[in-house]
Motif scaffolding. Structure first.
Motif, mmCIF file in Angstrom:
data_model
loop_
_atom_site.group_PDB
_atom_site.id
_atom_site.type_symbol
_atom_site.label_atom_id
_atom_site.label_comp_id
_atom_site.label_asym_id
_atom_site.label_seq_id
_atom_site.Cartn_x
_atom_site.Cartn_y
_atom_site.Cartn_z
ATOM 1 N N GLY A 234 41.951 41.900 40.044
ATOM 2 C CA GLY A 234 42.475 41.108 38.928
ATOM 3 C C GLY A 234 43.909 41.474 38.602
ATOM 4 N N PHE A 235 44.215 42.773 38.605
ATOM 5 C CA PHE A 235 45.591 43.204 38.330
ATOM 6 C C PHE A 235 46.548 42.766 39.434
ATOM 7 N N TYR A 236 46.071 42.810 40.677
ATOM 8 C CA TYR A 236 46.939 42.345 41.768
ATOM 9 C C TYR A 236 47.271 40.864 41.584
ATOM 10 N N LEU A 237 46.271 40.077 41.216
ATOM 11 C CA LEU A 237 46.511 38.650 41.010
ATOM 12 C C LEU A 237 47.478 38.413 39.843
ATOM 13 N N ALA B 183 46.017 31.385 35.131
ATOM 14 C CA ALA B 183 46.023 32.664 34.417
ATOM 15 C C ALA B 183 44.639 32.960 33.847
ATOM 16 N N SER B 184 43.967 31.935 33.330
ATOM 17 C CA SER B 184 42.626 32.121 32.769
ATOM 18 C C SER B 184 41.632 32.543 33.845
ATOM 19 N N SER B 185 41.790 32.011 35.067
ATOM 20 C CA SER B 185 40.883 32.382 36.157
ATOM 21 C C SER B 185 41.053 33.858 36.523
ATOM 22 N N TYR B 186 42.286 34.339 36.455
ATOM 23 C CA TYR B 186 42.522 35.772 36.708
ATOM 24 C C TYR B 186 41.881 36.618 35.609
#
Length: 538
Positions: A345-348, A361-364
């Motif tokens: 998640g942080f990488y994305l 952004a919400s999907s991340y």
């Protein structure tokens, strides 16, 4: 014992209701005040002291956590929990009646003491009430409530301020707190301490001095004062001296607040290490994603809060269902899986750019929340399963204590990284544009130059505000906005990468966790015998 089992079952529903109410409002008060601050400053003045409204609560609520856990073991859950609730209610009333900023800050500090007592007590009592497999579910629920408060707090504060008055941000705690006191007093039987209770006063004093000094240095370093200023250096020195003294005192105390021998236990140090590192990354997401959405995507402050909603939904869902998986895959595998998902998640997040949509952004956030939900409830559970009932309060409160310290550390180090990177980029690209401002705008130019060097986050907040931009020359805005957005994106990329590193370190640390098995009993065996349910819950 058998004759006393029925009342416990009969009152369990009342007790859980009281715990949920107390947990929600205690956690909300850490964030709800932020929205009301402009109104508070408008009425009471003291703009320069505004940051202390949050800092005072954070300091006292953090430092009291391990003390509350130890006292709960020594003299019982009910007397400590009800005392915390009463302090919280009384301080809330005083906050609502405050006539100036100094009074309000002092009352917020008192309120933090109550809130800090309330936070670990819910998890400790859950540890008393349920078997290992049941704890995972309920601690997940309570952990999700705590996380939810950080997102909905500002919105709730906004509604109260708009509909009533800023003082009701505090007054609303009174009826709710009184209800929680009644429910918990009825449902949580009184415990009688056996023998003389010995309080570790030197340990309490040195721990408070050390932790408060450390938190103040981390909070004000690079913000109110330069990192190498005498004020910050003095605070760090005081923190080191006090904490070293604390360790020495605790190694000799009969009833230490935080027994030093616990740190020799691999499970204790590893689990709390994972919690600390996870909190660093978690607060990175909570702090900086809304800034990204407001500054880059261009949505409102309230709408940026809704971007965090998917994180909370998946975190709540994962926290609750984690109890169903934990006895199948084990604590270590589930914790490792959660940390790896958080890392992804942080990488994305670090790949987001100027064209990133709210939906993406919400999907991340969904992915990040899933990872957090798999880890958070089992941090406390793993500790409770590894220690006897007599130490349940100490080890449970230690879990929250190290996470709160990690959160403060995370906000400090990630904020410092963002400010440093922003200052370099803005000095390079924005300063030449500022120098081209006409002579009549010299005041604005001076102010912007100062913010570039001292507080880039404030610069982003003011210059990405549509109202501020409307007052500036159109040509200047056209030249300036791309520079600001590019600096913000680049700085936040670095913040998310550093957050990723901390989460990966936490994932590596999970590999050193022993094989902890989740039990079907309410207490761990001690001295070769199964401990009975604690007297206050029997």
């Amino acid at each position: 014992m058998e004759a006393n089992a029925a009342p416990e079952l009969k009152n369990r529903g009342l007790l859980l209701t009281g715990l949920i109410i107390a947990m929600l409002f205690g956690a909300l008060d850490g964030t709800i005040v932020g929205t009301a601050m402009p109104r508070i400053v408008g009425e009471l003045g003291g703009l320069g002291l505004m940051a202390w409204l949050t800092t005072a609560y954070m300091l006292t609520s953090t430092v009291v956590v391990p003390i509350a856990g130890k006292l709960a073991d020594l003299i019982g859950r009910r007397v400590i929990y009800v005392t915390g609730l009463i302090i919280f209610i009384g301080a809330s009333a005083l906050c609502g009646m405050a006539q100036n900023m100094t009074e309000l800050i002092l009352f917020r500090g008192l309120q933090g003491i109550g809130g800090g007592i309330m936070m670990p007590m819910a998890m400790i009592i859950i540890g008393d009430l349920f078997t290992g497999k049941q704890r995972a579910k309920w601690q997940g629920v309570f952990g999700a409530i705590f996380g939810l408060s950080s997102v909905v707090g500002p919105q709730v504060g906004g509604w109260i301020v708009d509909a009533l008055d800023w003082r009701w941000v505090f007054y609303i705690n009174l009826p709710v707190g009184i209800l929680a006191v009644v429910l918990i007093s009825i449902a949580l039987p009184k415990h009688k301490a056996i023998g003389k209770v010995k309080f570790d006063i030197p340990g309490i004093v040195t721990m408070i001095t050390g932790v408060v000094s450390l938190l103040l240095a981390l909070t004000f370093g690079g913000n109110e004062y330069a990192w190498l200023s005498w004020q910050i250096i003095a605070l760090f020195i005081l923190a080191i001296v006090s904490l070293v003294s604390f360790v020495i005192i605790e190694s000799k105390a009969q009833e230490p607040i935080l027994p030093v021998r616990l740190f020799k236990n691999r499970t204790f140090t590893t689990i709390n290490g994972v919690g600390f590192l996870m909190a660093v990354g978690m607060f990175g997401a909570i702090m900086f994603v809304p800034l990204f959405m407001q500054g880059i995507v261009g949505i409102s402050a309230s709408a940026s809060g809704t971007v965090m909603t998917p994180l909370m939904i998946t975190m709540i869902a994962a926290s609750v269902i984690s109890g169903q998986f934990i006895h199948k895959i084990g604590i270590r595998k589930q914790m490792l899986s959660g940390m790896i998902i958080m890392a992804v998640g942080f990488y994305l997040l670090s790949t987001m750019g100027i064209d990133t949509t709210k939906l993406l952004a919400s999907s991340y956030m969904l992915l990040l929340g899933l990872g957090m939900g798999l880890v958070m409830p089992i941090l406390t559970l793993a500790l409770q399963e590894s220690f006897p009932k007599s130490e349940l309060g100490v080890v449970t409160s230690s879990s929250q204590f190290f996470r709160q310290i990690g959160g403060t550390f995370g906000m400090t180090i990630l904020g410092a990284i963002m400010n440093h990177k922003s200052s370099v980029l803005l000095e390079q690209d924005l300063t030449p544009v500022v120098k081209q401002l006409p002579a009549e705008a010299s005041g604005l130019a001076t102010s912007m130059t100062d913010m570039i060097h001292t507080n880039p986050q404030a610069l982003y907040s003011s210059l990405l505000n549509p109202e501020s931009l409307a007052k500036m020359p159109k040509e200047f805005v056209e030249h300036m906005l791309p520079i600001l957005k590019n600096a913000l994106v680049t700085s936040l990329h670095q913040v998310f990468i550093v957050g990723l590193v901390f989460v990966l370190l936490g994932a590596v640390l999970t590999l050193f966790i022993g094989n902890i098995k989740v039990s079907d009993r309410k207490s761990k065996k001690s001295d070769g015998k199964k401990e009975e349910l604690s007297p206050e819950l029997a």
